[in-house]
Design an enzyme around this catalytic site. Structure first.
Site, PDB file in Angstrom:
ATOM      1  N   LYS A  87       0.863  -1.192   0.000  1.00  0.00           N
ATOM      2  CA  LYS A  87       0.000   0.000   0.000  1.00  0.00           C
ATOM      3  C   LYS A  87       0.895   1.237   0.000  1.00  0.00           C
ATOM      4  O   LYS A  87       1.787   1.373   0.866  1.00  0.00           O
ATOM      5  CB  LYS A  87      -0.887  -0.042   1.248  1.00  0.00           C
ATOM      6  CG  LYS A  87      -2.186   0.725   1.136  1.00  0.00           C
ATOM      7  CD  LYS A  87      -3.069   0.394   2.340  1.00  0.00           C
ATOM      8  CE  LYS A  87      -4.349   1.182   2.342  1.00  0.00           C
ATOM      9  NZ  LYS A  87      -5.087   1.008   3.600  1.00  0.00           N
TER      10      LYS A  87
HETATM   11  O1  G3P Z   1      -7.804   1.936   5.441  1.00  0.00           O
HETATM   12  C1  G3P Z   1      -8.073   3.221   5.011  1.00  0.00           C
HETATM   13  C2  G3P Z   1      -9.429   3.773   5.371  1.00  0.00           C
HETATM   14  O2  G3P Z   1     -10.412   2.794   5.291  1.00  0.00           O
HETATM   15  C3  G3P Z   1      -9.448   4.594   6.614  1.00  0.00           C
HETATM   16  O3  G3P Z   1     -10.740   4.891   7.071  1.00  0.00           O
HETATM   17  O4  G3P Z   1     -12.225   5.572   8.911  1.00  0.00           O
HETATM   18  O5  G3P Z   1      -9.786   6.181   9.015  1.00  0.00           O
HETATM   19  O6  G3P Z   1     -11.304   7.284   7.386  1.00  0.00           O
HETATM   20  P1  G3P Z   1     -11.032   6.045   8.149  1.00  0.00           P
END
Ligand code: G3P
Length: 222
Positions: A87
């Site tokens: 990633k």
């Molecule tokens: O893995 C990346 C993403 O899904 C992060 O989500 O909830 O931190 O905006 P969030």
């Protein structure tokens, strides 16, 4: 639509993998910090549990550093095609690293995508996955799902683009359903939201009624 779980909690992953509905896992440095364990150990355990792609994120900010870290992470992978996806962030350096890895057949998940223009660049760099963050766009008053709509439409016009749309930053079941309606390839979903997908009060109520009626018959199937 494929379901990935967005967590670095190995116990949660093991539990959800038993459902047979898990197609992959995504992690990021914040989720690693939350897990509070050595990253290489966590990624190795996840890669043992889930045969599908396991995204492991680099933390270097220059392409050379990302490539060095990515190679170390990739070496943890298993399976005929290696189940680790490196990633990288959607930056010029991240896309250089993406191009280098994808040219060698290594899966790359380009993360922190917030525009259709960025998604085009990720596809051109050969990303296996692009991760648009719908929830974080909604959080700032923009429309995360409109971005998914744009990316799905754009990618569909270029058969040479092999990049799958991996909807990230999912805040609830409604995001999953909206993404499915738009034809997004994958949703990565936090464990609590993945479990919410199963639930409906009428399912619980209906099952309770069926079982109560069945008990009245005094029968047993076995
Ligand atoms: O893995 C990346 C993403 O899904 C992060 O989500 O909830 O931190 O905006 P969030």
């Amino acid at each position: 639509m494929k379901f990935f779980v967005d967590t670095a909690d190995v116990a949660e992953i093991r539990d959800l993998a038993a459902s047979g509905l898990l197609d992959g896992v995504t992690t990021n440095p914040s989720l690693m910090a939350k897990a509070g364990r050595p990253m290489l150990e966590v990624i190795s355990e996840i890669a043992d549990i889930v045969p599908g792609p396991v995204s492991a994120e680099v933390t270097a900010t220059d392409a050379a550093g990302m490539i060095r870290e990515g190679k170390k992470l990739h070496a943890i992978g298993h399976g005929r095609n290696n189940n680790i996806a490196i990633k990288v962030p959607l930056t010029p350096e991240g896309l250089k690293a993406c191009k280098a890895f994808s040219s060698e057949g290594v899966m790359v998940n380009v993360t922190l995508c917030f525009s259709a223009a960025q998604a085009i660049l990720a596809a051109k760099a050969g990303a296996a996955f692009v991760s648009p963050f719908v929830g974080r766009l909604d959080d700032i008053g923009e429309d995360g799902m409109a971005l998914i709509d744009d990316i799905v439409q754009i990618y569909s016009q270029y058969p040479s683009f092999q990049t799958e749309v991996l909807v990230a930053s999912v805040r609830g079941p409604e995001h999953v359903v909206a993404a499915a309606k738009l034809g997004a390839d994958i949703c990565t979903v936090p464990p609590n939201i993945l479990r919410q997908l199963f639930s409906h009060p009428l399912t619980d109520k209906g099952l309770a009624a069926f079982l109560a009626d069945w008990a009245k018959t005094g029968q047993s199937i076995l």
